[in-house]
Design a protein around this motif. Structure first.
Motif, PDB file in Angstrom:
ATOM      1  N   UNK A 133      61.503  38.588 -14.188  1.00  0.00           N
ATOM      2  CA  UNK A 133      61.102  37.333 -13.552  1.00  0.00           C
ATOM      3  C   UNK A 133      62.154  36.255 -13.727  1.00  0.00           C
ATOM      4  N   UNK A 134      62.468  35.528 -12.657  1.00  0.00           N
ATOM      5  CA  UNK A 134      63.457  34.456 -12.717  1.00  0.00           C
ATOM      6  C   UNK A 134      62.950  33.258 -13.512  1.00  0.00           C
ATOM      7  N   UNK A 135      61.649  33.204 -13.806  1.00  0.00           N
ATOM      8  CA  UNK A 135      61.096  32.095 -14.593  1.00  0.00           C
ATOM      9  C   UNK A 135      61.348  32.259 -16.085  1.00  0.00           C
ATOM     10  N   UNK A 136      61.730  33.444 -16.528  1.00  0.00           N
ATOM     11  CA  UNK A 136      62.036  33.653 -17.940  1.00  0.00           C
ATOM     12  C   UNK A 136      63.258  32.823 -18.331  1.00  0.00           C
ATOM     13  N   UNK A 137      63.271  32.349 -19.569  1.00  0.00           N
ATOM     14  CA  UNK A 137      64.406  31.548 -20.043  1.00  0.00           C
ATOM     15  C   UNK A 137      64.703  31.863 -21.503  1.00  0.00           C
ATOM     16  N   UNK A 138      65.976  31.735 -21.858  1.00  0.00           N
ATOM     17  CA  UNK A 138      66.396  31.645 -23.253  1.00  0.00           C
ATOM     18  C   UNK A 138      67.132  30.331 -23.389  1.00  0.00           C
ATOM     19  N   UNK A 139      66.662  29.472 -24.264  1.00  0.00           N
ATOM     20  CA  UNK A 139      67.321  28.196 -24.512  1.00  0.00           C
ATOM     21  C   UNK A 139      67.954  28.229 -25.896  1.00  0.00           C
ATOM     22  N   UNK A 140      69.176  27.742 -25.997  1.00  0.00           N
ATOM     23  CA  UNK A 140      69.895  27.699 -27.267  1.00  0.00           C
ATOM     24  C   UNK A 140      70.402  26.277 -27.454  1.00  0.00           C
ATOM     25  N   UNK A 141      70.142  25.715 -28.636  1.00  0.00           N
ATOM     26  CA  UNK A 141      70.547  24.330 -28.855  1.00  0.00           C
ATOM     27  C   UNK A 141      70.933  24.048 -30.292  1.00  0.00           C
TER      28      UNK A 141
END
Length: 294
Positions: free
Chosen positions: A71-79
């Motif tokens: 799914x294109x709605x999946x995300x991995x955010x790194x900060x």
């Protein structure tokens, strides 16, 4: 919208912008220099936060080993820092359908990773490795104009484009008598892997390499050379490149020292190898017989 307190910080977001999950009191994992943490998910549809910290002089390297999403709605955010709700601290966001991502470097001693699975068919497969690295001491990659933390040198995974950080390391040597053989088996499921092995035999002998099974994908390769230094490109006898589903012709090394390097790709690591390395007599008569048998 309002959500019941019972569902706040339960690992599944209800607010459109994840406010019910991003402000939770998550535990922090401390990594010493060189230590790593693996973050894995499978068929994930929630909101998962990982907070990390290291010594004040350290930062982090993030390697995404396997990434597959429906799914294109999946995300991995790194900060950076320790507050995933602070959008200003985001260094990068990786969205669904991205099957290859360059390594990410964090130049602070605190960081966070958030994996957000879509409510429909969440992220199917993810392996992410976070390693604390020393930001003050670097190894120069002369061919690619970049620097690599010395904590990553000789760790079995190349960072320099031409493998300089791995190819000049001390590798094991196997000594073979005439007729003795070594079975080299390697299955690579990790990108950027670099594995070398040295072989030595009697001064009048050389080697025959027979490939029993070989599968290479895309930018994976095998290098074979004479001598004892895989970093010496002039010593390379042959390079077997990717997109190979079976076995090349036998390779002969006409010196008493040789090396073989197995190099994993940067995208989809699928390399499989089964090779037999035999010490053979290089006297003209016997060597001709070996060639005739091929």
């Amino acid at each position: 919208m309002d959500v019941p307190m019972a569902v706040v910080c339960d690992g599944y977001y209800d607010c459109d912008h994840y406010e019910d999950e991003s402000n939770c009191n998550n535990s922090v994992t401390h990594l010493e220099e060189g230590q790593s943490l693996t973050i894995s998910t499978l068929s994930y549809t929630g909101y998962n936060t990982t907070l990390l910290k290291s010594n004040a002089t350290n930062g982090f390297r993030i390697v995404i080993h396997r990434l597959y999403s429906y799914n294109s709605d999946d995300e991995i955010r790194i900060g950076t820092g320790n507050d995933p709700s602070d959008v200003q601290s985001i260094v990068t966001t990786i969205y669904g359908y991205e099957y290859y991502v360059d390594d990410v470097y964090i130049h602070t001693h605190k960081m966070w990773v958030v994996v957000i699975g879509s409510k429909q068919y969440g992220r199917d497969d993810l392996d992410l490795y976070v390693t604390a690295i020393n930001l003050l001491n670097f190894f120069p990659c002369t061919s690619s104009y970049m620097n690599v933390s010395v904590t990553l040198i000789c760790d079995g995974y190349y960072d320099c484009d031409n493998y300089e950080d791995e190819s000049s390391c001390k590798y094991p040597t196997s000594y073979l008598q005439t007729g003795e053989y070594f079975i080299y088996v390697n299955n690579i499921t990790r990108k950027r892997l670099y594995n070398a092995h040295l072989f030595q035999t009697n001064v009048t002998n050389g080697f025959q390499i027979i490939f029993r099974d070989l599968y290479l994908y895309y930018d994976e390769q095998i290098q074979i050379g004479n001598g004892t230094d895989p970093s010496d490109l002039q010593s390379v006898i042959t390079t077997i490149n990717g997109y190979r589903h079976c076995c090349p012709s036998d390779v002969y090394v006409e010196t008493s020292d040789m090396w073989i390097a197995i190099i994993g790709g940067m995208e989809y690591p699928l390399l499989e190898l089964n090779a037999e390395i035999i010490s053979i007599d290089l006297s003209s008569e016997r060597f001709e017989n070996y060639n005739i048998l091929c």
